[in-house]
Scaffold this active site. Structure first.
Site, PDB file in Angstrom:
ATOM      1  N   GLY A  38       0.831  -1.219   0.000  1.00 26.34           N
ATOM      2  CA  GLY A  38       0.000   0.000   0.000  1.00 26.34           C
ATOM      3  C   GLY A  38       0.856   1.255   0.000  1.00 26.34           C
ATOM      4  N   GLY A 183       4.563  25.602   3.138  1.00 25.70           N
ATOM      5  CA  GLY A 183       3.097  25.715   3.067  1.00 25.70           C
ATOM      6  C   GLY A 183       2.543  25.086   1.811  1.00 25.70           C
ATOM      7  N   HIS A 456     -29.684  18.163  -8.382  1.00 27.61           N
ATOM      8  CA  HIS A 456     -29.973  19.345  -7.575  1.00 27.61           C
ATOM      9  C   HIS A 456     -30.541  18.938  -6.228  1.00 27.61           C
ATOM     10  CE1 HIS A 456     -31.243  23.377  -6.513  1.00 27.61           C
ATOM     11  NE2 HIS A 456     -32.410  22.860  -6.181  1.00 27.61           N
TER      12      HIS A 456
HETATM   13  P1  NAI Z   1       5.243  20.757  -1.732  1.00 23.43           P
HETATM   14  O1  NAI Z   1       6.209  20.797  -2.842  1.00 23.43           O
HETATM   15  O2  NAI Z   1       3.769  20.734  -2.003  1.00 23.43           O
HETATM   16  O3  NAI Z   1       5.522  22.003  -0.754  1.00 23.43           O
HETATM   17  C1  NAI Z   1       6.778  22.319  -0.213  1.00 23.43           C
HETATM   18  C2  NAI Z   1       6.807  23.804   0.116  1.00 23.43           C
HETATM   19  O4  NAI Z   1       7.969  24.092   0.877  1.00 23.43           O
HETATM   20  C3  NAI Z   1       6.863  24.692  -1.127  1.00 23.43           C
HETATM   21  O5  NAI Z   1       5.752  25.564  -1.113  1.00 23.43           O
HETATM   22  C4  NAI Z   1       8.195  25.414  -0.992  1.00 23.43           C
HETATM   23  O6  NAI Z   1       8.153  26.742  -1.480  1.00 23.43           O
HETATM   24  C5  NAI Z   1       8.430  25.394   0.518  1.00 23.43           C
HETATM   25  N1  NAI Z   1       9.835  25.556   0.941  1.00 23.43           N
HETATM   26  C6  NAI Z   1      10.921  24.930   0.413  1.00 23.43           C
HETATM   27  N2  NAI Z   1      12.060  25.306   1.088  1.00 23.43           N
HETATM   28  C7  NAI Z   1      11.678  26.169   2.063  1.00 23.43           C
HETATM   29  C8  NAI Z   1      12.371  26.894   3.096  1.00 23.43           C
HETATM   30  N3  NAI Z   1      13.684  26.783   3.271  1.00 23.43           N
HETATM   31  N4  NAI Z   1      11.641  27.688   3.896  1.00 23.43           N
HETATM   32  C9  NAI Z   1      10.307  27.809   3.754  1.00 23.43           C
HETATM   33  N5  NAI Z   1       9.603  27.147   2.818  1.00 23.43           N
HETATM   34  C10 NAI Z   1      10.264  26.332   1.970  1.00 23.43           C
HETATM   35  O7  NAI Z   1       5.661  19.494  -0.850  1.00 23.43           O
HETATM   36  P2  NAI Z   1       4.910  18.716   0.319  1.00 23.43           P
HETATM   37  O8  NAI Z   1       3.838  19.543   0.915  1.00 23.43           O
HETATM   38  O9  NAI Z   1       5.985  18.204   1.186  1.00 23.43           O
HETATM   39  O10 NAI Z   1       4.200  17.529  -0.462  1.00 23.43           O
HETATM   40  C11 NAI Z   1       5.004  16.534  -1.102  1.00 23.43           C
HETATM   41  C12 NAI Z   1       4.233  15.784  -2.156  1.00 23.43           C
HETATM   42  O11 NAI Z   1       3.194  15.011  -1.623  1.00 23.43           O
HETATM   43  C13 NAI Z   1       3.657  16.693  -3.195  1.00 23.43           C
HETATM   44  O12 NAI Z   1       4.030  16.218  -4.446  1.00 23.43           O
HETATM   45  C14 NAI Z   1       2.189  16.578  -2.998  1.00 23.43           C
HETATM   46  O13 NAI Z   1       1.494  16.723  -4.209  1.00 23.43           O
HETATM   47  C15 NAI Z   1       2.024  15.200  -2.377  1.00 23.43           C
HETATM   48  N6  NAI Z   1       0.838  15.179  -1.506  1.00 23.43           N
HETATM   49  C16 NAI Z   1      -0.405  15.282  -2.054  1.00 23.43           C
HETATM   50  C17 NAI Z   1      -1.525  15.323  -1.252  1.00 23.43           C
HETATM   51  C18 NAI Z   1      -2.858  15.495  -1.866  1.00 23.43           C
HETATM   52  O14 NAI Z   1      -2.999  15.244  -3.046  1.00 23.43           O
HETATM   53  N7  NAI Z   1      -3.872  15.926  -1.145  1.00 23.43           N
HETATM   54  C19 NAI Z   1      -1.419  15.258   0.201  1.00 23.43           C
HETATM   55  C20 NAI Z   1      -0.072  15.211   0.666  1.00 23.43           C
HETATM   56  C21 NAI Z   1       0.994  15.156  -0.185  1.00 23.43           C
END
Ligand code: NAI
Length: 471
Positions: A38, A183, A456
């Site tokens: 998984g 964020g 609806h």
């Molecule tokens: P992300 O790439 O979405 O966000 C990382 C953030 O960290 C970016 O906004 C970046 O600007 C910021 N950042 C980088 N270095 C920094 C620093 N030194 N100081 C402050 N900010 C900084 O990565 P995240 O949230 O870790 O997610 C990883 C993956 O997991 C993504 O590909 C995401 O699509 C996937 N995911 C998808 C979900 C969903 O579809 N609902 C849920 C959880 C994860």
């Protein structure tokens, strides 16, 4: 020794779905998983986070009960019980996948899979003590949290001060305060949960907006909603160091130190490419990821890479889709050329269009989107225009979201009046975006959409309302 048609390395969504697709098509399939069937999605990502976030949503609903005519004596959250329920959900799903693999006739082997140098036409894969031969191999080894070289990050992670989403999804005690670095998707979902559960949450994001690629107007609305709940945001703020008990960041040339009970590092993810024997086999890389074409083929004939390991779009549903595409290629299905599917006879497009993949952030309120971004550049404004409509035009939204300020933004092609993108902020928008994704995929024209019947009252009706509101 038996030769498998496909050996799959990695039992996450990309791997197990490819295994099911292959076995159901009559192929002899072996799936190797080193840890938990998984993968991240079922065990420590998508599913567990949704279980936790639902508890948070119920708690928030109960504490706002008055708005809906309810009297609720103080509602509270028992973190231990929330985690226990999450574990139960995970166990059920994992055993479901195991059962499906067994029923389809997939050979499941628990152990780390590694490609060995090729001697004949077949691939040799070592799993634990044994070697297996396969005509094709699909790499589906996933990804892990990115740990950039920020001073103190690794040390504080070893000391347990800095956590990843994996540990946060198992924490049995709510910290008094949580500082979220990044964020993006993970950062926002975890910020939402821990804020509702009682921690003081601060998000530090390097970019001037939250949510990465999400629409600018929607990002601003989401931020406003989360701030109302008490989450603090420092944007255009770069984390430069983690010290004992604090996160150091720079904003507008100033250095700040923010004390934290616990820290979440959600700075992105990187593909798991180590110890797979890729270098020895001469597998071409695209940066840290395995390079693949539209059919998920690597540069080595018969070797495929699906899901996070190819670094294209790190989402579970992308991995499912890619797993199926790789199997279709292996089966030698007739490949179609040209535009998106427009008739029953066209099954799979030869071009893998990643812009058609819907995205969701399961915050409260939820954000969902598909297709072209609503943040049009001056150049794009020649070809596209946007229409934004309040979610309050959906009767169901209005009935269920007292005081809600959600919106739906449509992106339309000026030339043929077709729907090119949809961006929503509203709870349950993950469900409504499916209809939007199909319309965008089919390049449905405004006139065509007007002919469709939406139930609806429903959230998806907002698409109809948006289309009818066009001048
Ligand atoms: P992300 O790439 O979405 O966000 C990382 C953030 O960290 C970016 O906004 C970046 O600007 C910021 N950042 C980088 N270095 C920094 C620093 N030194 N100081 C402050 N900010 C900084 O990565 P995240 O949230 O870790 O997610 C990883 C993956 O997991 C993504 O590909 C995401 O699509 C996937 N995911 C998808 C979900 C969903 O579809 N609902 C849920 C959880 C994860």
């Amino acid at each position: 020794m038996d030769i498998y048609d496909i050996i799959i390395i990695g039992g996450g969504p990309g791997g197990y779905n490819a295994a099911l697709a292959g076995a159901r098509a009559g192929l002899k399939v072996l799936l190797a998983e080193k840890e938990k069937l998984g993968g991240v999605c079922l065990n420590e990502g998508c599913i567990p986070s949704k279980a936790l976030l639902y508890s948070a949503k119920l708690l928030e609903g109960a504490s706002q009960g008055e708005k809906y005519g309810l009297t609720v004596e103080k509602a509270s959250l028992d973190q231990g019980k929330v985690i226990d329920r999450k574990n139960k959900v995970v166990r059920t799903l994992v055993s479901g996948v195991k059962g499906a693999l067994k029923e389809a006739g997939v050979t499941l082997v628990m152990g780390q899979g590694q490609l060995l140098p090729k001697t004949g036409t077949a691939f040799a894969v070592q799993v634990g003590e044994r070697q297996y031969l396969g005509k094709n191999v699909i790499l589906a080894a996933g990804s892990r949290p990115l740990m950039p070289p920020i001073p103190g990050l690794r040390q504080q992670r070893e000391k347990g001060f800095v956590l990843t989403s994996k540990e946060l999804l198992d924490l049995r005690q709510i910290p008094a305060s949580l500082v979220v670095i990044g964020g993006g998707v993970i950062g926002l979902e975890m910020a939402c949960y821990y804020n509702a559960a009682g921690a003081q949450v601060t998000v530090i994001e390097m970019l001037p907006k939250i949510g990465g690629q999400i629409d600018g107007d929607i990002a601003a609305l989401l931020q406003k909603n989360l701030e109302k709940k008490g989450i603090v945001f420092h944007l255009a703020a770069k984390v430069t160091e983690i010290t004992e008990g604090a996160v150091v960041y720079e904003k507008e040339g100033q250095t700040h130190s923010l004390p934290a009970g616990q820290v979440l590092a959600s700075l992105g993810r990187e593909p798991n490419t180590a110890d797979l024997g890729l270098t020895e086999l001469g597998v071409a890389m695209a940066g840290k990821a395995v390079e693949t074409d539209d059919w998920l083929r690597t540069n080595i004939p018969g070797l495929y890479a699906v899901g996070d390991i190819n670094g294209k779009v790190m989402l579970a549903h992308t991995a499912y889709w890619e797993g199926e595409r790789a199997v279709k290629d292996i089966l030698g299905h007739e490949k179609q050329t040209g535009e998106a599917a427009s008739g029953a006879e066209v099954s799979t497009s030869a071009v893998a269009d990643y812009s058609m993949i819907p995205g969701v952030i399961y915050t409260n309120p939820e954000v969902a989107w598909v297709g072209k971004s609503g943040d049009l550049t001056a150049d794009q404004e020649q070809k596209f225009y946007t229409q934004t409509i309040s979610m309050r035009f959906s009767g169901r939204y209005l009935a269920e979201n007292e005081g809600g300020d959600g919106i739906c933004k449509l992106v339309l092609d000026k030339e043929d009046q077709s729907l090119a993108g949809v961006h929503m902020i509203a709870n349950h928008s993950a469900e409504a975006i499916t209809a939007a994704a199909i319309l965008v995929y089919r390049k449905a024209a405004v006139q065509e959409i007007k002919d469709y019947i939406f139930p609806h009252p429903s959230l998806s009706e907002i698409l109809r309302e948006g289309i009818h509101s066009l001048k």
